[in-house]
Design an enzyme around this catalytic site. Structure first.
Site, PDB file in Angstrom:
ATOM      1  N   VAL A   1       0.829  -1.208   0.000  1.00  0.00           N
ATOM      2  CA  VAL A   1       0.000   0.000   0.000  1.00  0.00           C
ATOM      3  C   VAL A   1       0.860   1.253   0.000  1.00  0.00           C
ATOM      4  CG1 VAL A   1      -0.269   0.117   2.527  1.00  0.00           C
ATOM      5  CG2 VAL A   1      -2.015   1.106   1.046  1.00  0.00           C
TER       6      VAL A   1
ATOM      7  N   ASP B   1      -7.605  -1.713   4.937  1.00  0.00           N
ATOM      8  CA  ASP B   1      -7.898  -2.557   6.094  1.00  0.00           C
ATOM      9  C   ASP B   1      -6.707  -3.448   6.399  1.00  0.00           C
ATOM     10  OD1 ASP B   1      -8.416  -5.545   5.001  1.00  0.00           O
ATOM     11  OD2 ASP B   1      -9.170  -4.104   3.546  1.00  0.00           O
TER      12      ASP B   1
ATOM     13  N   GLY C   1      -5.935  -6.531  -0.057  1.00  0.00           N
ATOM     14  CA  GLY C   1      -6.470  -5.576   0.902  1.00  0.00           C
ATOM     15  C   GLY C   1      -5.525  -4.398   1.052  1.00  0.00           C
ATOM     16  N   GLU C   2      -5.504  -3.803   2.233  1.00  0.00           N
ATOM     17  CA  GLU C   2      -4.662  -2.664   2.586  1.00  0.00           C
ATOM     18  C   GLU C   2      -5.110  -1.362   1.921  1.00  0.00           C
ATOM     19  OE1 GLU C   2      -0.537  -3.400   1.758  1.00  0.00           O
ATOM     20  OE2 GLU C   2      -0.489  -5.291   2.875  1.00  0.00           O
ATOM     21  N   GLY C   3      -5.901  -1.434   0.854  1.00  0.00           N
ATOM     22  CA  GLY C   3      -6.226  -0.278   0.037  1.00  0.00           C
ATOM     23  C   GLY C   3      -5.541  -0.321  -1.313  1.00  0.00           C
TER      24      GLY C   3
END
Length: 385
Positions: A97, A210, A352-354
């Site tokens: 990210v 997240d 995830g993570e963005g």
């Protein structure tokens, strides 16, 4: 705070949308030639209430982190302490990210909303309630804090930590409700506050992120509850679990829904029964963005499960949502269909993570920039057909 935020969420502005459609028809290109970008620009004009809408910049990624009691059910092979370890990695700038955020020129804010283990935080600024500067690494205050509280713009190139721990991880949803109703509300309101602080600090678009080992299990439960379908259709392999672990994961979600029988007409109750602290906080971030007429670019399955809760709380919040990508998790497609959103990209991502939202960000910016910068047939002296 939750009720006033919901009351502030209004439907899209129809005259602004009509103006955007009319402008798209006068630009120097064949009508409809930009495909989904044209309708996206119309939606963003409706959200902003004028045409053209403001450019969605600068961008701010908010990564909400929490742990999960359901980890005890063996739904993932990853140890729970990885959640805290990855927060350290985010703050040190070493995660995927971070690489994508640097490429996009986006800020990264990490919010500890429910991490269960101590945070091994490197030397990085930690937001404090007064916005006065860094506090002790790993602080886990009870309320949401963050840059922007004093109106000062954040350092967009430095990852920041917001200490907003509601409780150290959820309870095991296979045994009891994951959260109390008050805890779910506190997490939602944390997300609302973070959204407001980021917008006040100048963000033109918010991106969901997240982190939480085991968080695809509550995501699958949330999607199944809101969509009213069997968990086998919403549960995926998360970090890549083997067949026995996957079967156990489906059974855990199915049993939890039978035990709690969450009512989709009571979205806060659904979040409390089978959600996670990061899911609830992301729902709040979406609501906060919608109330401020600011677009929110959704990442993967965790974000879209939270978006279902946000939409159940405030149906017009969907107008602020842009689906960044289609996660490889099957529940993401179910949730997007339920929300009526088409993802901008589909690369088989499931990190995830963005990360997926960041990769889609230039698409959103391009859709709006067309309305600002492309000449009309009249102004360019180009003949129409």
């Amino acid at each position: 705070m939750l009720e006033t935020t919901i009351a502030a969420i209004r439907p899209p502005d129809e005259p602004a949308m009509a103006a955007a459609r009319e402008l798209q028809g006068r630009l120097t290109k064949p009508a409809g030639s930009l495909g989904a970008l044209e309708e996206l620009s119309v939606r963003l004009a409706g959200l902003a209430g004028h045409c053209p809408p403001p450019l969605p910049e600068p961008a701010a990624v908010a990564i909400f982190a929490g742990d999960h009691g359901v980890h005890a059910q063996g739904v993932t092979p990853w140890p729970q302490e990885v959640t805290a370890q990855m927060i350290g990695n985010f703050l040190a700038g070493g995660a995927v990210v971070n690489a994508f955020a640097r490429q996009a020129g986006a800020s990264v804010t990490v919010v500890d909303v429910g991490v269960a283990t101590p945070l091994p935080v490197p030397d990085a600024p930690t937001a404090d309630p007064a916005g006065a500067g860094a506090t002790g690494a790993g602080a886990t205050g009870a309320g949401a804090t963050g840059a922007g509280a004093t109106g000062a713009a954040p350092a967009w190139d430095v990852p920041r930590l917001v200490a907003a721990n509601v409780r150290p991880g959820t309870r095991d949803l296979a045994v009891t409700a994951a959260l109390t109703r008050d805890e779910a509300r506190a997490a939602v309101e944390t997300g609302i506050r973070v959204a407001g602080e980021l917008v006040d600090a100048g963000a033109g678009i918010l991106l969901t992120g997240d982190m939480g080992i085991g968080n695809t299990t509550p995501a699958a439960a949330l999607i199944a509850a809101f969509a009213g379908i069997d968990p086998a259709e919403t549960t995926g392999r998360g970090t890549g679990v083997d067949d026995p672990t996957y079967a156990r994961k489906v059974d855990v979600v199915r049993a939890a829904l039978r035990r709690h029988a969450p009512d989709p007409a009571d979205p806060l109750g659904v979040l409390a029964a089978v959600g996670g602290l990061e899911h609830a906080a992301l729902a709040g971030l979406i609501l906060g963005a919608a109330a401020r007429r600011t677009p929110v670019l959704l990442d993967g399955v965790i974000a879209v499960s939270a978006a279902l809760a946000a939409a159940a709380l405030a149906p017009h919040a969907v107008a602020a949502m842009v689906a960044g990508h289609r996660s490889a998790e099957p529940g993401a497609t179910v949730a997007l269909r339920r929300l009526g959103l088409e993802p901008l990209i589909d690369l088989g991502l499931r990190l995830g993570e963005g990360t997926g939202a960041l990769l889609a960000l230039p698409v959103v910016t391009g859709a709006v920039r067309v309305l600002h910068e492309v000449a009309t047939f009249d102004s360019a002296g180009v003949a129409e057909k």
